[in-house]
Design a protein around this motif. Structure first.
Motif: not given
Ligand code: BTN
Length: 261
Positions: A63, A68, A70, A122, A143-148, A165, A177
């Protein structure tokens, strides 16, 4: 700090009370604490980073700050404890829908992961508290991996499958986000209401439309015997229905089954 974009939020109750934090150990842990102290139905807890993000099966959830989502929501549905898994299904549908609004197609991996091109983007961790045998509250953590980026993704230690992501899968296009969080909450409320007003059958069918496991081969531990068969759906308890090669039909829980094709 990540907050909801209130210009996008269209909900009646979900996210109308929201608690934002720079860093928490885990949004689910804070949500459980708040709910035990009477926090109302629909409250949302969002952290920009988690130091001890939690996944299913005692796993961790990486995290890092600033990239991302959370988020945990507190729900007080009037359902039997046996219907609680329906909330997880509803959440998975909402995650797939919100990712779709970023122009990216994702699918559900049973029981509740979201995958893009076979990689995990996610996860949902649902935790329930009972009072006198009835549901007191349910915390749904998403939890979503957005901008990694690629480098951060390489460090992810997830459940044995590789991660991605939304940004990577969108060809490098960054996700807003605050907007994503509001879109997700809009979608979650709509599907939650579809569940409480319309019942389990519609939700199971919508979930199966977004599931990538139908008719795939599985190996399941049935009473200590490894048995192969075909994934045929999920039942009303969220169990996987397996048609075994021997001609039987069994319902199995997540820890007891692997997809093998
Ligand atoms: C999984 O796929 O195992 C579930 C992962 C759930 C992660 C989210 S991030 C927000 C919320 N807080 C947590 O500690 N976990 C959930």
């Amino acid at each position: 700090m990540l907050t909801l974009d209130h210009a996008i939020l269209k909900t009646e109750f979900l996210g109308r009370a929201a608690h934002y934090f720079e860093t928490l150990a885990s949004t689910n842990t804070t949500a459980l604490d708040l709910a035990k102290r009477g926090e109302p139905h629909g409250s949302v807890i969002i952290a920009d980073a988690q130091t001890h993000g939690r996944g299913r099966l005692q796993r961790g959830w990486r995290s890092p700050a600033g990239v991302n989502l959370y988020m945990s929501v507190i729900l007080r549905p009037q359902v039997a404890p046996s219907d609680a898994p329906m909330l997880t299904l509803v959440s998975s549908i909402a995650v797939i829908e919100a990712i779709g609004l970023c122009g990216v197609n994702s699918r559900i991996k049973w029981p509740n992961d979201a995958l893009i091109n076979g990689k995990k983007v996610a996860g949902v961790l649902t935790e329930m508290e009972l009072k006198s045998g009835a549901v007191d509250f349910i915390v749904v953590g998403i939890g979503v991996n957005l901008n990694m980026g690629e480098a951060e993704i390489q460090q992810m230690a997830t459940s044995g499958i590789s991660a991605t992501s939304v940004k990577i899968e969108a060809g490098g296009q960054a996700v807003d986000r605050a907007r994503f969080a509001a879109d997700l909450i809009n979608s979650l409320e709509a599907w939650y209401l579809a569940l409480v007003r319309g019942g389990n059958t519609r939700i199971i069918s919508e979930w199966m439309d977004r599931w990538d496991g139908l008719n795939r081969r599985v190996r399941a531990d049935l009473d200590g015997n490894l048995t192969e068969g075909i994934a045929a759906g999920i039942d009303e308890n969220g169990y996987l229905i397996v048609k075994t090669d021997g001609g039987g039909v069994r319902a199995v829980v997540a820890g007891d089954v692997n997809f093998i094709d």
